[in-house]
Design a protein around this motif. Structure first.
Motif, PDB file in Angstrom:
ATOM      1  N   GLN A 266       0.827  -1.206   0.000  1.00 52.76           N
ATOM      2  CA  GLN A 266       0.000   0.000   0.000  1.00 52.76           C
ATOM      3  C   GLN A 266       0.861   1.256   0.000  1.00 52.76           C
ATOM      4  O   GLN A 266       0.528   2.251  -0.649  1.00 52.76           O
ATOM      5  N   ALA A 267       1.974   1.196   0.732  1.00 55.55           N
ATOM      6  CA  ALA A 267       2.881   2.349   0.768  1.00 55.55           C
ATOM      7  C   ALA A 267       3.433   2.631  -0.627  1.00 55.55           C
ATOM      8  O   ALA A 267       3.474   3.779  -1.078  1.00 55.55           O
ATOM      9  N   ARG A 268       3.849   1.587  -1.315  1.00 56.74           N
ATOM     10  CA  ARG A 268       4.388   1.779  -2.667  1.00 56.74           C
ATOM     11  C   ARG A 268       3.297   2.242  -3.627  1.00 56.74           C
ATOM     12  O   ARG A 268       3.563   3.001  -4.559  1.00 56.74           O
ATOM     13  N   LEU A 269       2.082   1.777  -3.388  1.00 50.12           N
ATOM     14  CA  LEU A 269       0.958   2.163  -4.234  1.00 50.12           C
ATOM     15  C   LEU A 269       0.674   3.654  -4.111  1.00 50.12           C
ATOM     16  O   LEU A 269       0.541   4.371  -5.104  1.00 50.12           O
ATOM     17  N   VAL A 270       0.607   4.151  -2.893  1.00 47.46           N
ATOM     18  CA  VAL A 270       0.278   5.567  -2.693  1.00 47.46           C
ATOM     19  C   VAL A 270       1.431   6.467  -3.106  1.00 47.46           C
ATOM     20  O   VAL A 270       1.217   7.607  -3.553  1.00 47.46           O
ATOM     21  N   LYS A 271       2.658   5.956  -3.018  1.00 48.93           N
ATOM     22  CA  LYS A 271       3.823   6.763  -3.391  1.00 48.93           C
ATOM     23  C   LYS A 271       3.814   7.104  -4.881  1.00 48.93           C
ATOM     24  O   LYS A 271       4.424   8.074  -5.317  1.00 48.93           O
ATOM     25  N   ARG A 272       3.111   6.307  -5.675  1.00 55.27           N
ATOM     26  CA  ARG A 272       3.034   6.586  -7.106  1.00 55.27           C
ATOM     27  C   ARG A 272       2.247   7.856  -7.400  1.00 55.27           C
ATOM     28  O   ARG A 272       2.335   8.402  -8.493  1.00 55.27           O
ATOM     29  N   TYR A 273       1.506   8.317  -6.409  1.00 51.45           N
ATOM     30  CA  TYR A 273       0.658   9.499  -6.624  1.00 51.45           C
ATOM     31  C   TYR A 273       1.192  10.742  -5.924  1.00 51.45           C
ATOM     32  O   TYR A 273       0.949  11.853  -6.382  1.00 51.45           O
ATOM     33  N   ALA A 274       1.910  10.579  -4.838  1.00 55.03           N
ATOM     34  CA  ALA A 274       2.475  11.737  -4.124  1.00 55.03           C
ATOM     35  C   ALA A 274       3.553  11.267  -3.166  1.00 55.03           C
ATOM     36  O   ALA A 274       3.541  10.125  -2.705  1.00 55.03           O
ATOM     37  N   ASP A 275       4.483  12.166  -2.854  1.00 56.81           N
ATOM     38  CA  ASP A 275       5.575  11.836  -1.933  1.00 56.81           C
ATOM     39  C   ASP A 275       5.226  12.162  -0.481  1.00 56.81           C
ATOM     40  O   ASP A 275       5.976  11.805   0.426  1.00 56.81           O
ATOM     41  N   THR A 276       4.108  12.864  -0.280  1.00 58.60           N
ATOM     42  CA  THR A 276       3.681  13.212   1.077  1.00 58.60           C
ATOM     43  C   THR A 276       2.326  12.579   1.358  1.00 58.60           C
ATOM     44  O   THR A 276       1.405  12.692   0.547  1.00 58.60           O
ATOM     45  N   VAL A 277       2.214  11.912   2.489  1.00 57.15           N
ATOM     46  CA  VAL A 277       0.952  11.295   2.909  1.00 57.15           C
ATOM     47  C   VAL A 277       0.543  11.867   4.253  1.00 57.15           C
ATOM     48  O   VAL A 277       1.336  11.889   5.198  1.00 57.15           O
ATOM     49  N   LEU A 278      -0.695  12.358   4.321  1.00 59.37           N
ATOM     50  CA  LEU A 278      -1.263  12.879   5.562  1.00 59.37           C
ATOM     51  C   LEU A 278      -2.156  11.808   6.171  1.00 59.37           C
ATOM     52  O   LEU A 278      -3.209  11.485   5.614  1.00 59.37           O
ATOM     53  N   ILE A 279      -1.736  11.244   7.278  1.00 62.27           N
ATOM     54  CA  ILE A 279      -2.517  10.198   7.936  1.00 62.27           C
ATOM     55  C   ILE A 279      -3.605  10.854   8.768  1.00 62.27           C
ATOM     56  O   ILE A 279      -3.328  11.620   9.691  1.00 62.27           O
TER      57      ILE A 279
END
Length: 595
Positions: A294-307
């Motif tokens: 999931q981490a690699r999946l979301v990284k394809r869309y942005a480098d910053t994730v707000l939990i």
């Protein structure tokens, strides 16, 4: 004679440029004849991921990941081979052949997957029709209670299961087999009886990045002993640890704008509520602990994730491992503080979009969040608790990325505890150092011996056209079957006077095998000047000498064993003569003579 698959793939790849395709996913920088980027498959700060535009393949000199344009899209989209082919064919304006395209095993898997997708699509329409049938009052009342407008209901494809029996009957009437509808995960079978796996629930279709319905989430509408939310079990189509809810709409958003950050929530309603309020850059982990996939999946869309999980400190603390996984993939992780007891949906309803935006604006970097969570476990009015808190906080601060960040955190710790900065700083510097973090570059184990490395170097020299690699490669006794296969490919290309294209080699070896990994080590040798210059030229001829010497030695050993078992004198003498010839050849090689 080329198969339909091979002919189509040749045409498809000719229509595509891997640099243009990859540029839609990662930022590339041209250096000479290659394009470089930080590898999307492992965390690194210094680019080691290279795309060879002339030969149309990629290779990471850090982690060893390699492949052609089809494999790149497969990995980036988290889809299978046929899905990647379809996606690229659409991009290239080509129609995928419907027959003669797959081998038997692949064709059966494709057939099964296509059937399951049709079943899930029919289920989604069935549930949607139920919602609009006039019989779903409870479902409609829940939607109205949650203030979900009709356009959002349509956007997310919400539906209704009215009971446990209608769906199985409907699917059987459509001609689907009992086995297939059970394998889809939409239907359960217990003691031979079929039932809707989401019986009586409000339905949330889970749609992948290819706009395919792969699963369903369901919410109960009455108090019950069953779980409030339930997901489709894992199937050929659905693996929860590799899926994010709302990924399909996030992908469409990326086509219209740059996504600087992605908001990650826990559940369906949080996603829908934020999307409705204008926060369309949102996905949900569907209640599962965050995974590397999931981490690699979301990284394809942005480098910053707000939990943005529920405002329950204990709940967020339990997800700390998931946050570390995100950070481990090179993602800038921030945690959105929410009022205790509230989830994102509650904040939107009580404080509106502006109120939630203020929460986003207050997002804490991961290290600050760790200190905040740590502080909730101690009563700082008690001396013992304060000392324990400071000790643990110092350990966290030591993991900061810079001295400046450590200084800032120490000042905050000073203000929180009343202990002087000087004392805290002394404790920080006197704390035993933790083991150094893993090197940023991925390290691959290479247990090859000198002979295998020599064989690899010779193969690479011929493959990449080193000027000293002359003559027929088939005359060299290469040590590895991988190298021999590549040698036959090189020889065939030269015979046909065609250009050697390393990208074609990815079709010769199965992924996740030792052979495929060895191909990666060969590609490593195309980096910089690893094949150029007098030193490498000398190593090339030394390698050939070593390989020939080893081959002769092996032949001598075999002949000696043959002689031991031979009873006829004449044959023994012939074997001895052959051994003598081989020994002379071996001596010539030792003298440095090029053979």
């Amino acid at each position: 004679m080329a198969t339909a698959l091979q002919e189509f793939l040749i045409t498809l790849k000719d229509k595509l440029n891997i640099v243009e395709v990859a540029g839609n996913y990662i930022s590339l920088e041209r250096r000479g004849n290659s394009f470089w980027a930080c590898c999307p498959f492992h965390h690194e700060k210094t680019p080691s991921f290279s795309i060879n535009e002339a030969d149309q393949y990629y290779h990471c000199f850090g982690c060893g990941e390699s492949g052609d344009v089809i494999k790149f899209v497969r990995e980036m989209e988290n889809i299978d081979f046929m899905e990647a082919v379809k996606l690229l064919a659409e991009r290239a304006g080509l129609e995928v052949p419907q027959s003669g395209f797959d081998n038997q095993k692949t064709a059966e898997l494709k057939r099964k997957r296509d059937v399951l997708l049709k079943i899930m699509n029919d289920c989604a329409h069935f549930y949607l029709n139920n919602l609009n049938s006039g019989k779903a009052d409870e479902h409609i009342n829940y939607i109205l209670k949650r203030n979900i407008p009709s356009n959002i209901v349509r956007t997310f494809g919400l539906g209704a299961s009215l009971n446990f029996n209608d769906l199985p009957r409907y699917l059987l009437s459509k001609g689907y087999s009992k086995e297939d509808i059970v394998d889809s995960g939409a239907v359960n079978e217990v003691d031979g009886r079929l039932s809707d796996a989401q019986g009586g629930r409000l339905i949330y279709p889970v749609i992948n990045a290819m706009d395919e319905v792969v699963a369903f989430g369901g919410r109960v509408l009455k108090k019950t002993e069953f779980a409030k939310y339930k997901n489709t079990r894992e199937t050929l189509l659905f693996n929860k640890s590799k899926t994010l809810y709302n990924l399909n709409l996030l992908k469409k958003l990326r086509k219209t704008q740059t996504i600087k950050e992605v908001i990650m929530v826990e559940g369906y309603m949080d996603t829908i509520s934020l999307y409705q309020a204008g926060f369309k850059n949102v996905v949900a982990s569907m209640g599962t602990s965050l995974t590397q996939e999931q981490a690699r999946l979301v990284k394809r869309y942005a480098d910053t994730v707000l939990i943005s999980y529920d405002g329950d400190g204990a709940g967020q603390k339990a997800n700390m491992r998931g946050l570390e996984i995100l950070k481990g993939e090179g993602i800038n992780v921030k945690v959105v503080p929410l009022p205790d007891g509230l989830d994102p949906d509650d904040v939107i309803k009580q404080r509106g979009a502006d109120g939630y935006q203020r929460c986003l604006d207050s997002a804490l970097p991961l290290i600050d969040y760790k200190l905040t969570v740590l502080g909730k476990g101690f009563d700082l009015t008690k001396t013992e608790d304060k000392r324990k808190y400071v000790s643990e906080a110092i350990k966290i601060i030591r993991t900061a990325d810079s001295v400046a960040e450590q200084e800032d955190l120490l000042k905050k710790l000073r203000d929180k505890t009343g202990i002087t900065y000087e004392s805290l700083n002394r404790d920080l510097n006197s704390t035993p150092k933790s083991p150094p973090p893993p090197k940023e570059e991925a390290v691959r184990k290479d247990n090859s011996n000198a002979i295998e490395k020599a064989s690899r170097f010779v193969t690479a020299a011929y493959l990449f056209g080193a000027k000293y690699a002359d003559g027929d490669i088939r005359e060299i006794p290469l040590s590895s079957e991988v190298h021999k296969i590549i040698a036959r490919y090189i020889a065939a290309k030269k015979m046909l006077e065609e250009r050697i294209q390393p990208a074609e080699l990815f079709e010769f070896f199965d992924e996740n095998t030792a052979e495929y990994a060895e191909l990666g080590f060969i590609l490593d040798l195309n980096d910089g000047n690893k094949l150029a210059g007098e030193v490498n030229e000398n190593y090339f001829f030394d390698s050939i000498r070593l390989l020939k010497t080893e081959s002769i030695a092996s032949r001598i050993d075999a002949l000696k064993k043959e002689a031991e078992n031979e009873t006829e004198i004449a044959k023994k003498l012939a074997i001895a003569s052959e051994i003598q010839k081989l020994l002379k050849q071996k001596e010539k090689l030792k003298s440095g003579e090029r053979l």
